[in-house]
Design a protein around this motif. Structure first.
Motif, PDB file in Angstrom:
ATOM      1  N   SER A 133       1.964   3.585  28.496  1.00  0.00           N
ATOM      2  CA  SER A 133       2.840   2.416  28.473  1.00  0.00           C
ATOM      3  C   SER A 133       4.084   2.746  28.412  1.00  0.00           C
ATOM      4  N   VAL A 134       5.037   2.149  29.452  1.00  0.00           N
ATOM      5  CA  VAL A 134       6.664   2.437  29.079  1.00  0.00           C
ATOM      6  C   VAL A 134       7.542   1.279  28.753  1.00  0.00           C
ATOM      7  N   ALA A 135       8.109   1.188  27.673  1.00  0.00           N
ATOM      8  CA  ALA A 135       9.057   0.219  27.457  1.00  0.00           C
ATOM      9  C   ALA A 135      10.432   0.575  27.638  1.00  0.00           C
ATOM     10  N   ASN A 136      10.979  -0.149  28.363  1.00  0.00           N
ATOM     11  CA  ASN A 136      12.499   0.195  28.624  1.00  0.00           C
ATOM     12  C   ASN A 136      13.513  -0.756  27.732  1.00  0.00           C
ATOM     13  N   LEU A 196      10.675   3.950  37.915  1.00  0.00           N
ATOM     14  CA  LEU A 196       9.856   4.964  38.801  1.00  0.00           C
ATOM     15  C   LEU A 196       9.130   5.831  37.972  1.00  0.00           C
ATOM     16  N   LEU A 197       9.590   6.048  36.769  1.00  0.00           N
ATOM     17  CA  LEU A 197       8.618   6.383  35.770  1.00  0.00           C
ATOM     18  C   LEU A 197       7.188   6.010  35.614  1.00  0.00           C
ATOM     19  N   ARG A 198       7.226   4.672  35.115  1.00  0.00           N
ATOM     20  CA  ARG A 198       5.933   3.933  35.537  1.00  0.00           C
ATOM     21  C   ARG A 198       4.990   4.307  36.447  1.00  0.00           C
ATOM     22  N   LYS A 199       5.783   4.252  37.800  1.00  0.00           N
ATOM     23  CA  LYS A 199       4.912   4.503  38.897  1.00  0.00           C
ATOM     24  C   LYS A 199       4.346   5.746  39.045  1.00  0.00           C
ATOM     25  N   PRO A 227      15.630   8.507  42.197  1.00  0.00           N
ATOM     26  CA  PRO A 227      14.553   9.662  41.968  1.00  0.00           C
ATOM     27  C   PRO A 227      15.188  10.920  41.456  1.00  0.00           C
ATOM     28  N   ALA A 228      16.521  11.120  41.733  1.00  0.00           N
ATOM     29  CA  ALA A 228      17.001  12.250  41.185  1.00  0.00           C
ATOM     30  C   ALA A 228      17.151  12.331  39.658  1.00  0.00           C
ATOM     31  N   LEU A 229      17.447  11.114  39.035  1.00  0.00           N
ATOM     32  CA  LEU A 229      17.583  11.081  37.689  1.00  0.00           C
ATOM     33  C   LEU A 229      16.235  11.069  37.130  1.00  0.00           C
ATOM     34  N   LEU A 230      15.172  10.613  37.545  1.00  0.00           N
ATOM     35  CA  LEU A 230      13.605  10.633  37.218  1.00  0.00           C
ATOM     36  C   LEU A 230      13.451  12.193  37.291  1.00  0.00           C
ATOM     37  N   ASP A 231      13.710  13.027  38.285  1.00  0.00           N
ATOM     38  CA  ASP A 231      13.307  14.288  38.471  1.00  0.00           C
ATOM     39  C   ASP A 231      14.163  15.162  37.285  1.00  0.00           C
ATOM     40  N   ASN A 232      15.174  14.767  36.892  1.00  0.00           N
ATOM     41  CA  ASN A 232      16.036  15.537  35.801  1.00  0.00           C
ATOM     42  C   ASN A 232      15.121  15.156  34.514  1.00  0.00           C
ATOM     43  N   VAL A 233      14.547  14.225  34.244  1.00  0.00           N
ATOM     44  CA  VAL A 233      14.135  13.907  32.747  1.00  0.00           C
ATOM     45  C   VAL A 233      12.427  14.466  33.136  1.00  0.00           C
ATOM     46  N   TRP A 234      11.795  14.276  34.088  1.00  0.00           N
ATOM     47  CA  TRP A 234      10.280  14.658  34.303  1.00  0.00           C
ATOM     48  C   TRP A 234       9.982  16.167  33.746  1.00  0.00           C
ATOM     49  N   GLU A 261      18.971  -0.308  34.733  1.00  0.00           N
ATOM     50  CA  GLU A 261      19.136  -0.812  36.104  1.00  0.00           C
ATOM     51  C   GLU A 261      20.253  -1.666  36.452  1.00  0.00           C
ATOM     52  N   TYR A 262      21.467  -1.302  35.878  1.00  0.00           N
ATOM     53  CA  TYR A 262      22.828  -1.911  36.210  1.00  0.00           C
ATOM     54  C   TYR A 262      23.037  -1.651  37.620  1.00  0.00           C
ATOM     55  N   GLY A 263      23.255  -2.927  38.003  1.00  0.00           N
ATOM     56  CA  GLY A 263      23.787  -3.011  39.600  1.00  0.00           C
ATOM     57  C   GLY A 263      22.509  -2.730  40.467  1.00  0.00           C
ATOM     58  N   LEU A 264      21.277  -2.701  40.157  1.00  0.00           N
ATOM     59  CA  LEU A 264      20.163  -2.391  40.913  1.00  0.00           C
ATOM     60  C   LEU A 264      19.295  -3.675  41.015  1.00  0.00           C
ATOM     61  N   ALA A 265      18.478  -3.510  42.116  1.00  0.00           N
ATOM     62  CA  ALA A 265      17.386  -4.612  42.278  1.00  0.00           C
ATOM     63  C   ALA A 265      16.407  -4.247  40.995  1.00  0.00           C
ATOM     64  N   GLN A 266      15.560  -5.467  40.334  1.00  0.00           N
ATOM     65  CA  GLN A 266      14.836  -5.011  39.483  1.00  0.00           C
ATOM     66  C   GLN A 266      13.752  -4.122  39.911  1.00  0.00           C
ATOM     67  N   ASP A 267      13.369  -3.224  38.851  1.00  0.00           N
ATOM     68  CA  ASP A 267      12.169  -2.533  39.103  1.00  0.00           C
ATOM     69  C   ASP A 267      12.551  -1.396  40.041  1.00  0.00           C
ATOM     70  N   THR A 268      13.744  -0.996  40.178  1.00  0.00           N
ATOM     71  CA  THR A 268      14.089   0.198  41.014  1.00  0.00           C
ATOM     72  C   THR A 268      14.830   1.193  40.282  1.00  0.00           C
ATOM     73  N   GLY A 269      14.912   1.070  39.078  1.00  0.00           N
ATOM     74  CA  GLY A 269      15.780   2.255  38.291  1.00  0.00           C
ATOM     75  C   GLY A 269      14.717   3.451  37.933  1.00  0.00           C
ATOM     76  N   TRP A 270      15.325   4.577  37.337  1.00  0.00           N
ATOM     77  CA  TRP A 270      14.368   5.759  37.261  1.00  0.00           C
ATOM     78  C   TRP A 270      13.568   5.426  36.066  1.00  0.00           C
ATOM     79  N   VAL A 271      13.546   4.428  35.324  1.00  0.00           N
ATOM     80  CA  VAL A 271      12.521   4.205  34.340  1.00  0.00           C
ATOM     81  C   VAL A 271      11.220   3.414  34.932  1.00  0.00           C
TER      82      VAL A 271
END
Length: 222
Positions: A77-80, A64-67, A205-212, A52-62
């Motif tokens: 459980s997801v540990a970043n 979003l994976l939890r959500k 969301p695009a990063l998560l969609d690449n991993v999912w 989450e560099y440069g991002l608000a907390q809890d808005t990165g792709w990890v």
């Protein structure tokens, strides 16, 4: 590399060094075990692209994976365990403690870009990634390896060898491969922060969609 490239050049690399990919930060993790209902754990071992560099907390792709897991009622459980600026050497050093403490069922490995930026020999990067994967598998975790590209100014031969390293390791060690974390946004400057290195919140969301699609088949569902 045509479309498949990470769009930054020498100036952006300099900006990166000055502004933060090499700045370390702590990681947060959801509890590995619940006394009431133990859950399998996914560990994400990455660098600033996952931290989450440069991002608000809890808005990165990890995050979003939890959500997404919660929305689909997939009880993990997801540990970043991602740290901005981390290299494969750093990830390798941290793996034994992470495996012992979190006992993950799945490890997502997103490391290597900082090795290239620091001039780490490719053989060293490959050996570190191999050890990380083997450490995870020895702890009975399945592995998702996330591929990356490096700047085109490193030369075509090096960039091809660097990316091919991920494919080779995934094939040899029976790990699942995400070909490129930034696929689909790599040629969209508006999807990157001012350093043209780190994706914006809009891009997560695009990063998560690449991993999912690679991660989802490994998940146990009720």
């Amino acid at each position: 590399m045509n479309k498949r490239r990470w769009i930054f050049g020498t100036a952006a690399v300099a900006a990166l060094t000055a502004s933060g990919l090499f700045a370390f930060s702590s990681f947060t993790a959801t509890p590995a075990r619940s006394a009431e209902a133990p859950r399998p754990v996914i560990v994400v071992l990455g660098d600033s692209l996952s931290a989450e560099y440069g991002l608000a907390q809890d808005t990165g792709w990890v995050a979003l994976l939890r959500k997404r897991l919660a929305e689909q009622r997939i009880d993990y459980s997801v540990a970043n365990a991602s740290i901005s600026g981390d290299t494969t050497s750093g990830g390798r050093a941290r793996m034994p403690e992470l495996m012992a403490r979190l006992k993950p069922s799945i490890v997502v490995v997103e490391l290597g870009a900082n090795d290239a930026l620091r001039g780490v020999p490719l053989a060293t990067t490959q050996d570190n990634l191999r050890t990380i994967i083997e450490q995870a598998q020895q702890g009975h975790a399945k592995v998702v390896l996330v591929g990356m590209y490096v700047p085109s100014n490193y030369g075509q031969a090096y960039t091809q060898r660097f990316h091919a390293m991920y494919t080779t390791l995934a094939h040899e060690l029976n790990a699942r491969l995400v070909p490129f974390l930034l696929a689909g946004i790599e040629n969209k400057p508006d999807m990157f922060q001012s350093d043209q290195m780190h994706p914006t919140q809009q891009a997560q969301p695009a990063l998560l969609d690449n991993v999912w699609p690679v991660l989802a088949p490994l998940l146990r569902r009720k």
